[in-house]
Enzyme design. Sequence first.
Site, PDB file in Angstrom:
ATOM      1  N   CYS B  90       0.846  -1.203   0.000  1.00 43.30           N
ATOM      2  CA  CYS B  90       0.000   0.000   0.000  1.00 43.30           C
ATOM      3  C   CYS B  90       0.880   1.252   0.000  1.00 43.30           C
ATOM      4  CB  CYS B  90      -1.002  -0.022   1.158  1.00 43.30           C
ATOM      5  SG  CYS B  90      -2.395   1.086   0.868  1.00 43.30           S
ATOM      6  N   HIS B 198      -4.155  -4.518  -0.160  1.00 42.74           N
ATOM      7  CA  HIS B 198      -3.748  -5.125   1.107  1.00 42.74           C
ATOM      8  C   HIS B 198      -3.779  -6.648   0.989  1.00 42.74           C
ATOM      9  CE1 HIS B 198      -3.401  -1.588   3.689  1.00 42.74           C
ATOM     10  NE2 HIS B 198      -4.274  -1.062   2.847  1.00 42.74           N
ATOM     11  N   GLU B 200      -2.831  -8.766   3.016  1.00 44.91           N
ATOM     12  CA  GLU B 200      -3.209  -9.360   4.305  1.00 44.91           C
ATOM     13  C   GLU B 200      -4.706  -9.242   4.561  1.00 44.91           C
ATOM     14  OE1 GLU B 200      -1.960  -6.456   3.807  1.00 44.91           O
ATOM     15  OE2 GLU B 200      -2.494  -5.025   5.378  1.00 44.91           O
TER      16      GLU B 200
END
Lengths: 272, 225
Positions: B90, B198, B200
Amino acid sequence: MSPLTKRIIPCLDVTEGRVVKGTNFINLRDAGDPVELAKLYNSEGADELVFLDITASSDKRDILLHVVEKTAETVFIPLTVGGGVRDLATIQDILNAGADKVSINSAALKTPELVLSGSQKYGAQCIVVAIDARKVGPRDDTLKPATAWHSEIWIDEGSQWEVYSHGGRHRTGFDALKWACFMEKMGAGELLVTSMDKDGTKSGYDIPLTGGISSQVHIPVIASGGAGTCAHIAEALTMCEAALLASLLHFREVSIQDIKRACAQAGLPMRE
Amino acid sequence: MHYSHLQHSPLKIFLIDYGSGNLRSVQKAIETIGFAATISCDPHMLAQADVLVLPGQGAVKDAMRHLKEKNLDILIKKHIAQKKAFLGICLGMQLLFTRSEEDNGHACLGVFEGEVKKFTTPKLKVPHMGWNQLNVIQNPYGYLTGIAPHSEKLAYAYFAHSYYVETPLQNILGTTTTYGPTFVLTVQTAHVLGIQFHPEKSGETGLMLLRNFLLTQHSQQSTFI
């Protein structure tokens, strides 16, 4: 056309680390465990999750943070946490526990600068402002603007909805549409708009309210309150970026897949 | 999905803690795919890393200031120049480019030529928030293997950003998406992976991308041992 998909967001009410409100999960070992439910909704295709801490007393905060940590360790989709977010320290704690966004409601009404400072410090993308609104009721002359900024967002003859605070218990005198625009200006990255008139009725979202706000602001809007069918959700998603769902999902009346299929058939971009 | 555990991987993976957002989720995602990562802000420790991970959200200005306070900007550039593995997520991806429009212009790390720009398409809501499609441009290093377009399902990733990268470098493009403009989502070289979204928070797609990158770096390093 942008392929950015519309989001279906289950909302779990949590108190002292347990999911409350009647739920109907026959296949879950422990339907009161927020982590178990988060895993289930993730596997069913939820695009995000919201945990709403309805006790929100600061002495119980650690229990919630632990739940957030456990969830973020096992479920790799975005997580928003709301309820009792009063200051920057709380925002920091929630984000550090692994949440992606915090939802601010009553504290923003009291201190709009919290939205500004939170947005500047952590980025607009993690500051959600939750707005509870209902149709403007009879005039109450005991309620008067107390500050200059109150006056700017106060209800006038043209107002249709009023903002309520403290879980819908207190009137604020604020016009919902003006309040939404003010929050955008203060740095909110997203708005979660709940119609208190529609909440629990299963008669459909308050489209003039949620869609009306969505068309006035340049940030994403999550519609909440009133979903009873997949068609209701599709209707809200033509105007808003996301739909928040609680009992309809918790009672297994419809599945996330049913909703996504119906919305895709209605021509909305959905994540498969 | 089950991931074979590589906890014995000799890769020393460090997450750079520079006060910019959520490191824990990234750390847990890396553990889930069978590696181990240490969070640190200590330049001496970070200098030992085989893989540096730079996550981040918020403003470029604050991020650059925090990095410079500990000379981490120099450390990162040196690490990349030595052809050691680097993962930017990001804001951590955007920082790799020359400059950002943010705050009337702000210098970034300048690893790649390109500019970080704000979404300005009329009627488009900002932040770009939610799940959007990944279009694979090229996959020379295998980071994108199994993600798309091989699978029948489209690949989606989760985004939450108000700025995007514009770069003239075609050779580093991995994936793109469209939100107003079509812009770059992942940039890649043999040792660097930058991810705008993202990983994750992007379910299996995100975990697979992380795993592909770390496995590639793991096998490259193993050949030297």
